[in-house]
Design an enzyme around this catalytic site. Structure first.
Site, PDB file in Angstrom:
ATOM      1  N   CYS A 113      35.446  29.655  42.337  1.00  0.00           N
ATOM      2  CA  CYS A 113      36.657  29.969  41.563  1.00  0.00           C
ATOM      3  C   CYS A 113      37.813  29.036  41.890  1.00  0.00           C
ATOM      4  O   CYS A 113      38.800  29.014  41.160  1.00  0.00           O
ATOM      5  CB  CYS A 113      37.102  31.398  41.835  1.00  0.00           C
ATOM      6  SG  CYS A 113      35.769  32.545  41.743  1.00  0.00           S
ATOM      7  N   HIS A 252      44.455  32.644  39.724  1.00  0.00           N
ATOM      8  CA  HIS A 252      43.075  32.984  39.370  1.00  0.00           C
ATOM      9  C   HIS A 252      43.038  34.470  39.010  1.00  0.00           C
ATOM     10  O   HIS A 252      43.613  35.301  39.698  1.00  0.00           O
ATOM     11  CB  HIS A 252      42.165  32.684  40.563  1.00  0.00           C
ATOM     12  CG  HIS A 252      40.767  33.181  40.384  1.00  0.00           C
ATOM     13  ND1 HIS A 252      40.101  33.075  39.183  1.00  0.00           N
ATOM     14  CD2 HIS A 252      39.914  33.801  41.241  1.00  0.00           C
ATOM     15  CE1 HIS A 252      38.907  33.613  39.311  1.00  0.00           C
ATOM     16  NE2 HIS A 252      38.768  34.065  40.539  1.00  0.00           N
ATOM     17  N   ASN A 282      37.071  38.298  35.013  1.00  0.00           N
ATOM     18  CA  ASN A 282      37.104  37.156  35.930  1.00  0.00           C
ATOM     19  C   ASN A 282      36.168  36.065  35.399  1.00  0.00           C
ATOM     20  O   ASN A 282      34.958  36.257  35.348  1.00  0.00           O
ATOM     21  CB  ASN A 282      36.659  37.633  37.317  1.00  0.00           C
ATOM     22  CG  ASN A 282      36.663  36.522  38.351  1.00  0.00           C
ATOM     23  OD1 ASN A 282      36.750  35.352  38.012  1.00  0.00           O
ATOM     24  ND2 ASN A 282      36.548  36.904  39.614  1.00  0.00           N
TER      25      ASN A 282
HETATM   26  N1  ACO Z   1      32.921  52.261  38.776  1.00  0.00           N
HETATM   27  C1  ACO Z   1      33.124  53.387  39.493  1.00  0.00           C
HETATM   28  N2  ACO Z   1      33.124  53.405  40.837  1.00  0.00           N
HETATM   29  C2  ACO Z   1      32.890  52.250  41.488  1.00  0.00           C
HETATM   30  C3  ACO Z   1      32.649  51.041  40.799  1.00  0.00           C
HETATM   31  C4  ACO Z   1      32.684  51.086  39.388  1.00  0.00           C
HETATM   32  N3  ACO Z   1      32.479  49.986  38.622  1.00  0.00           N
HETATM   33  N4  ACO Z   1      32.453  50.058  41.701  1.00  0.00           N
HETATM   34  C5  ACO Z   1      32.566  50.617  42.913  1.00  0.00           C
HETATM   35  N5  ACO Z   1      32.803  51.952  42.792  1.00  0.00           N
HETATM   36  C6  ACO Z   1      33.000  52.928  43.839  1.00  0.00           C
HETATM   37  C7  ACO Z   1      32.396  52.533  45.156  1.00  0.00           C
HETATM   38  O1  ACO Z   1      31.028  52.866  45.188  1.00  0.00           O
HETATM   39  C8  ACO Z   1      33.219  53.326  46.134  1.00  0.00           C
HETATM   40  O2  ACO Z   1      32.729  54.655  46.161  1.00  0.00           O
HETATM   41  P1  ACO Z   1      32.733  55.476  47.552  1.00  0.00           P
HETATM   42  O3  ACO Z   1      34.183  55.593  47.932  1.00  0.00           O
HETATM   43  O4  ACO Z   1      32.101  56.762  47.138  1.00  0.00           O
HETATM   44  O5  ACO Z   1      31.953  54.651  48.520  1.00  0.00           O
HETATM   45  C9  ACO Z   1      34.609  53.371  45.493  1.00  0.00           C
HETATM   46  O6  ACO Z   1      34.393  53.062  44.103  1.00  0.00           O
HETATM   47  C10 ACO Z   1      35.576  52.380  46.084  1.00  0.00           C
HETATM   48  O7  ACO Z   1      34.911  51.123  46.204  1.00  0.00           O
HETATM   49  P2  ACO Z   1      35.651  49.839  46.739  1.00  0.00           P
HETATM   50  O8  ACO Z   1      34.685  48.703  46.769  1.00  0.00           O
HETATM   51  O9  ACO Z   1      36.395  50.162  47.995  1.00  0.00           O
HETATM   52  O10 ACO Z   1      36.728  49.638  45.577  1.00  0.00           O
HETATM   53  P3  ACO Z   1      37.933  48.628  45.523  1.00  0.00           P
HETATM   54  O11 ACO Z   1      39.173  49.361  45.243  1.00  0.00           O
HETATM   55  O12 ACO Z   1      37.896  47.675  46.686  1.00  0.00           O
HETATM   56  O13 ACO Z   1      37.599  47.829  44.202  1.00  0.00           O
HETATM   57  C11 ACO Z   1      36.731  45.682  43.616  1.00  0.00           C
HETATM   58  C12 ACO Z   1      36.413  47.052  44.120  1.00  0.00           C
HETATM   59  C13 ACO Z   1      37.303  45.807  42.220  1.00  0.00           C
HETATM   60  C14 ACO Z   1      35.452  44.865  43.571  1.00  0.00           C
HETATM   61  C15 ACO Z   1      37.781  45.038  44.561  1.00  0.00           C
HETATM   62  O14 ACO Z   1      37.363  45.164  45.889  1.00  0.00           O
HETATM   63  C16 ACO Z   1      38.002  43.580  44.257  1.00  0.00           C
HETATM   64  O15 ACO Z   1      38.501  43.215  43.196  1.00  0.00           O
HETATM   65  N6  ACO Z   1      37.697  42.715  45.238  1.00  0.00           N
HETATM   66  C17 ACO Z   1      37.891  41.291  45.057  1.00  0.00           C
HETATM   67  C18 ACO Z   1      36.813  40.779  44.179  1.00  0.00           C
HETATM   68  C19 ACO Z   1      37.064  39.366  43.796  1.00  0.00           C
HETATM   69  O16 ACO Z   1      38.178  38.893  43.759  1.00  0.00           O
HETATM   70  N7  ACO Z   1      35.977  38.718  43.473  1.00  0.00           N
HETATM   71  C20 ACO Z   1      35.965  37.425  42.961  1.00  0.00           C
HETATM   72  C21 ACO Z   1      36.451  36.402  43.889  1.00  0.00           C
HETATM   73  S1  ACO Z   1      35.992  34.843  43.529  1.00  0.00           S
HETATM   74  C22 ACO Z   1      35.346  34.747  42.061  1.00  0.00           C
HETATM   75  O17 ACO Z   1      36.123  34.953  41.181  1.00  0.00           O
HETATM   76  C23 ACO Z   1      33.896  34.450  41.791  1.00  0.00           C
END
Ligand code: ACO
Length: 326
Positions: A113, A252, A282
């Site tokens: 990215c 980004h 993304n």
């Molecule tokens: N729908 C419903 N629930 C979900 C989903 C979904 N799509 N995905 C995860 N959950 C659940 C999990 O299982 C977890 O449940 P639990 O509490 O029972 O264990 C709960 O939601 C919380 O999960 P987290 O992973 O802690 O959620 P978070 O608030 O961190 O959001 C996310 C997840 C959106 C992936 C976030 O961490 C994020 O954006 N991280 C950065 C990702 C990123 O930037 N990636 C790209 C970087 S580089 C590139 O672009 C290639």
């Protein structure tokens, strides 16, 4: 002339749209969860017969048309992508050939990215050093091809698209500073495990899903906010700029919460942050040039405006560039 400017922009996104409601039908997720956790509503998805080069070509044609340029006016073609058509040859070679620019130098950059930020630094430097007068830099991805549609933690995040910029030599210099970085100690934090020389595909690795993108979301989230703030601070300092000098932050588009947290710390008001994550999700290396192209097309960005481009991603990698719009 040892300055550089962006003289034209263009972008392209495939017509097919995947909405949060579509995802609700196949995954244990909800529009409410996706919207509040990520800010995403829709993503554009490449068709089966569309590869990354096809998205690049459409974006590049738009940039050439906007700049009233022919493909032969471009001295070098660079594609930043982590979803190339093939492991080799470079997607940029295919793009240049399809644009009738056979013979021009063309190569890919793979730094996930952060590709557009690294590419902007490289292309600007090539021009300022007098190696080339005009470079086409394209950020493009077909991430839908490497996403596991049954994994709700990644399937909701990614979309496809391409953004292209033409950089050219100029009397006044738009490229004010750059800060790039990488930390490859834990490549598996965000990676495509299979298909490379470390883990070539086998029936077993395909069975284990190694053909799909993997991500430690929470780790990336913390890293992203920290690095966006740090690298922007360093880039501003290198250009002798203050936070209050920033006209536009073009980050980004990985997660609206990441963007909001960084913008808050950098004291850039919401109306000065370019966000289109709702529409595209993304798109990795394509997200910044698509956002730039849309902002320019909408007439938001004016001559003299100071832009901070900032990104992060697999590597891990990160970077920020400060730019004075010409
Ligand atoms: N729908 C419903 N629930 C979900 C989903 C979904 N799509 N995905 C995860 N959950 C659940 C999990 O299982 C977890 O449940 P639990 O509490 O029972 O264990 C709960 O939601 C919380 O999960 P987290 O992973 O802690 O959620 P978070 O608030 O961190 O959001 C996310 C997840 C959106 C992936 C976030 O961490 C994020 O954006 N991280 C950065 C990702 C990123 O930037 N990636 C790209 C970087 S580089 C590139 O672009 C290639």
């Amino acid at each position: 002339m040892n300055g550089v400017k962006i003289s034209a922009v263009g972008h392209y996104a495939p017509a097919a749209i995947l909405t949060n409601e579509d995802l609700e039908k196949t995954l244990d997720t909800s529009d409410e969860w996706i919207t509040t956790r990520t800010g995403m509503k829709r993503r554009h998805i490449a068709s089966e017969d569309q590869a990354t080069s096809d998205l690049c070509i459409a974006a590049a044609r738009n940039a050439l048309r906007n700049g009233k340029l022919a493909s032969s006016d471009i001295d070098c073609y660079i594609v930043a992508t982590s979803t190339p058509d093939y492991a080799f040859p470079a997607t940029a070679c295919i793009v240049a050939a399809q644009l009738d620019a056979v013979g021009k130098p063309a190569f890919d950059m793979e730094i996930a990215c952060s590709g557009f930020i690294y590419g902007l630094t490289l292309a600007s430097s090539l021009i300022r050093a007098g190696v080339y007068s005009r470079v086409m830099l394209i950020g493009a991805e077909s991430l839908s091809k490497i996403v596991d549609r049954s994994d709700r933690s990644t399937a909701i995040l990614f979309g496809d698209g391409a953004g292209a910029v033409v950089l050219e030599a100029a009397a006044e210099n738009s490229f004010l500073s750059s800060e790039l970085g990488a930390d490859g100690r834990r490549p598996e934090t965000l990676c495509l495990l299979g298909g490379g020389s470390r883990r070539p595909f086998t029936a077993e690795s395909l069975e284990a899903g190694e053909q799909y993108l993997r991500m430690e979301g929470r780790e990336i989230f913390k890293f992203a906010v920290t690095k966006m703030i740090e690298s922007t601070g360093i880039a501003l300092q290198r250009a002798n700029l203050k936070k209050s000098d920033v006209s536009w932050l073009i980050p980004h588009q990985a997660n609206k919460r990441i963007i909001d947290a960084a913008a808050k710390y950098l004291e850039v008001p919401e109306e000065r942050v370019i966000v289109n994550i709702e529409e595209y999700g993304n798109t990795s290396a394509a997200s910044i040039p698509i956002a730039l192209s849309e902002a320019v097309t909408a007439g938001k960005i004016k001559a003299g405006d100071i832009i901070v481009f900032v990104g992060f991603g697999g590597g891990l990698s990160w970077g920020a560039v400060t730019w004075k719009w010409a």
